[in-house]
Motif scaffolding. Sequence first.
Motif, PDB file in Angstrom:
ATOM      1  N   HIS A  61       5.732 -32.098  28.886  1.00  0.00           N
ATOM      2  CA  HIS A  61       6.703 -30.813  28.531  1.00  0.00           C
ATOM      3  C   HIS A  61       7.567 -31.141  26.987  1.00  0.00           C
ATOM      4  N   ILE A  62       8.320 -31.840  26.962  1.00  0.00           N
ATOM      5  CA  ILE A  62       8.608 -31.890  25.754  1.00  0.00           C
ATOM      6  C   ILE A  62       8.130 -32.082  24.195  1.00  0.00           C
ATOM      7  N   ALA A  63       7.149 -33.417  24.914  1.00  0.00           N
ATOM      8  CA  ALA A  63       5.543 -33.335  23.554  1.00  0.00           C
ATOM      9  C   ALA A  63       5.261 -32.532  23.502  1.00  0.00           C
ATOM     10  N   GLU A  64       4.426 -31.445  23.999  1.00  0.00           N
ATOM     11  CA  GLU A  64       4.001 -30.303  24.441  1.00  0.00           C
ATOM     12  C   GLU A  64       4.392 -29.025  23.573  1.00  0.00           C
ATOM     13  N   GLY A  65       5.630 -29.146  23.832  1.00  0.00           N
ATOM     14  CA  GLY A  65       6.510 -28.121  23.071  1.00  0.00           C
ATOM     15  C   GLY A  65       7.041 -26.918  23.944  1.00  0.00           C
ATOM     16  N   THR A  66       6.681 -27.194  25.408  1.00  0.00           N
ATOM     17  CA  THR A  66       6.863 -26.118  26.290  1.00  0.00           C
ATOM     18  C   THR A  66       8.436 -26.498  26.523  1.00  0.00           C
ATOM     19  N   LEU A  67       8.979 -27.602  26.467  1.00  0.00           N
ATOM     20  CA  LEU A  67      10.514 -27.731  26.842  1.00  0.00           C
ATOM     21  C   LEU A  67      10.947 -27.883  24.849  1.00  0.00           C
ATOM     22  N   MET A  98      22.981 -23.788  20.317  1.00  0.00           N
ATOM     23  CA  MET A  98      22.198 -24.176  21.139  1.00  0.00           C
ATOM     24  C   MET A  98      20.857 -23.031  22.520  1.00  0.00           C
ATOM     25  N   PRO A  99      19.935 -23.425  22.609  1.00  0.00           N
ATOM     26  CA  PRO A  99      19.505 -21.722  23.368  1.00  0.00           C
ATOM     27  C   PRO A  99      19.723 -22.277  24.567  1.00  0.00           C
ATOM     28  N   GLY A 100      20.175 -21.313  25.379  1.00  0.00           N
ATOM     29  CA  GLY A 100      19.738 -21.269  26.812  1.00  0.00           C
ATOM     30  C   GLY A 100      18.129 -21.822  27.720  1.00  0.00           C
ATOM     31  N   PRO A 101      18.414 -22.023  29.066  1.00  0.00           N
ATOM     32  CA  PRO A 101      16.816 -22.169  29.539  1.00  0.00           C
ATOM     33  C   PRO A 101      16.053 -21.374  29.831  1.00  0.00           C
ATOM     34  N   THR A 102      15.131 -20.937  29.009  1.00  0.00           N
ATOM     35  CA  THR A 102      13.928 -19.590  29.738  1.00  0.00           C
ATOM     36  C   THR A 102      13.647 -20.394  30.434  1.00  0.00           C
ATOM     37  N   PRO A 103      13.534 -19.209  31.082  1.00  0.00           N
ATOM     38  CA  PRO A 103      12.868 -19.360  32.541  1.00  0.00           C
ATOM     39  C   PRO A 103      11.164 -19.169  32.956  1.00  0.00           C
ATOM     40  N   SER A 104      10.388 -18.770  31.800  1.00  0.00           N
ATOM     41  CA  SER A 104       9.032 -20.011  30.958  1.00  0.00           C
ATOM     42  C   SER A 104       8.839 -21.233  31.370  1.00  0.00           C
ATOM     43  N   ALA A 105       9.601 -21.608  30.031  1.00  0.00           N
ATOM     44  CA  ALA A 105       9.642 -22.982  29.856  1.00  0.00           C
ATOM     45  C   ALA A 105       9.992 -23.992  31.257  1.00  0.00           C
ATOM     46  N   VAL A 106      10.620 -23.747  32.105  1.00  0.00           N
ATOM     47  CA  VAL A 106      11.367 -24.089  32.826  1.00  0.00           C
ATOM     48  C   VAL A 106      10.101 -24.040  34.312  1.00  0.00           C
ATOM     49  N   GLU A 107       9.924 -22.722  34.288  1.00  0.00           N
ATOM     50  CA  GLU A 107       8.787 -22.613  35.663  1.00  0.00           C
ATOM     51  C   GLU A 107       7.575 -23.052  34.440  1.00  0.00           C
ATOM     52  N   GLY A 108       7.584 -23.364  33.836  1.00  0.00           N
ATOM     53  CA  GLY A 108       5.547 -24.068  33.422  1.00  0.00           C
ATOM     54  C   GLY A 108       5.894 -25.428  33.916  1.00  0.00           C
ATOM     55  N   LEU A 109       7.034 -26.323  34.094  1.00  0.00           N
ATOM     56  CA  LEU A 109       6.909 -27.287  35.499  1.00  0.00           C
ATOM     57  C   LEU A 109       6.309 -26.517  37.257  1.00  0.00           C
ATOM     58  N   THR A 110       5.868 -26.114  36.968  1.00  0.00           N
ATOM     59  CA  THR A 110       5.927 -25.669  38.674  1.00  0.00           C
ATOM     60  C   THR A 110       4.083 -26.243  39.235  1.00  0.00           C
ATOM     61  N   ALA A 111       3.690 -25.693  37.758  1.00  0.00           N
ATOM     62  CA  ALA A 111       2.080 -26.812  38.184  1.00  0.00           C
ATOM     63  C   ALA A 111       1.911 -28.415  38.013  1.00  0.00           C
ATOM     64  N   ASP A 112       3.020 -29.049  37.739  1.00  0.00           N
ATOM     65  CA  ASP A 112       3.094 -30.000  37.912  1.00  0.00           C
ATOM     66  C   ASP A 112       3.627 -30.919  39.199  1.00  0.00           C
ATOM     67  N   ARG A 113       4.150 -29.376  39.709  1.00  0.00           N
ATOM     68  CA  ARG A 113       4.935 -30.211  40.923  1.00  0.00           C
ATOM     69  C   ARG A 113       4.215 -31.192  42.004  1.00  0.00           C
ATOM     70  N   HIS A 114       2.565 -30.794  41.841  1.00  0.00           N
ATOM     71  CA  HIS A 114       1.840 -31.831  43.095  1.00  0.00           C
ATOM     72  C   HIS A 114       1.923 -33.202  42.388  1.00  0.00           C
ATOM     73  N   LEU A 115       2.415 -33.212  40.780  1.00  0.00           N
ATOM     74  CA  LEU A 115       2.542 -35.013  40.483  1.00  0.00           C
ATOM     75  C   LEU A 115       3.234 -35.725  41.176  1.00  0.00           C
ATOM     76  N   LEU A 116       3.963 -35.323  41.945  1.00  0.00           N
ATOM     77  CA  LEU A 116       4.907 -35.282  42.785  1.00  0.00           C
ATOM     78  C   LEU A 116       5.251 -35.772  44.181  1.00  0.00           C
ATOM     79  N   ALA A 117       4.332 -35.350  44.731  1.00  0.00           N
ATOM     80  CA  ALA A 117       3.903 -34.827  45.968  1.00  0.00           C
ATOM     81  C   ALA A 117       4.248 -36.596  46.389  1.00  0.00           C
ATOM     82  N   ARG A 118       2.732 -37.389  46.125  1.00  0.00           N
ATOM     83  CA  ARG A 118       3.318 -38.666  46.908  1.00  0.00           C
ATOM     84  C   ARG A 118       4.362 -39.512  46.963  1.00  0.00           C
ATOM     85  N   THR A 119       4.775 -39.447  45.635  1.00  0.00           N
ATOM     86  CA  THR A 119       6.154 -40.787  45.103  1.00  0.00           C
ATOM     87  C   THR A 119       7.044 -39.963  44.559  1.00  0.00           C
TER      88      THR A 119
END
Length: 238
Positions: A35-41, A1-22
């Motif tokens: 991210h799972i559906a799009e294959g990033t993860l 089972m592959p470990g986490p790759t920096p690019s895959a996990v760091e790709g979540l950064t762009a979505d941090r703003h979606l969580l800003a309010r709640t």
Amino acid sequence: MPGPTPSAVEGLTADRHLLARTSTADRVADVLRTHIAEGTLAPGTRLSEASIATILGISRNTLREAFRLLIQERLLTYEMNRGVAVRELTVRDVTDAYKARLALEAAGLRNAAAAEPRLLAAVHEAVAQGERAAAREEWSAVATADLNFHRALARLAGSDRIDEFMRRLLAELRPAFHVMPSPREFHGPYLRRNRVIADLLAAGDLPAAERELTDYLDNAEAQITDRMREVRDAGGPR
């Protein structure tokens, strides 16, 4: 089972703003689901609780609840001493998912004559969306449009529950598409078949649309499961 790759996990950064309010578990789950559906993860990727909580700026308790939701949806798995990972589909998983897809989408087609105009319009817009993406050679976008098309077919049933079941089912199934070696060769023919189904729907020939859909899903299932067996026999995941 592959470990986490920096690019895959760091790709979540762009979505941090979606969580800003709640910063709720549901919102976190939605970000991870996308991210799972799009294959990033990718399937098999381990998800570091510490890394993802830091990247998204959320508490570990919130992340654990999001993980729990996605485990229930069969998108993630948990193993003692190994943690959480993106679920790897088996041939049996794919076969079962396609049986469920046929039941839900056929229910939509059978109700199409009574469907609201906006629901019918969504079917045709999803086809057009895929055709525009193909013209740009954006095959990930073609895959997204294809899933939008099939979800739109199920929505014709006029049931919120069917729509929710279909949303979860397609999210679970999309990672299986990544096993195909050529997105263009895989998605291109089905894009054309989406147009055929949409045209039959517009013409009111619902029995023909359902026959085409049945054959279409049988073909897609066979292509994916045959490829999965090839990968498995070559030493890849089952």
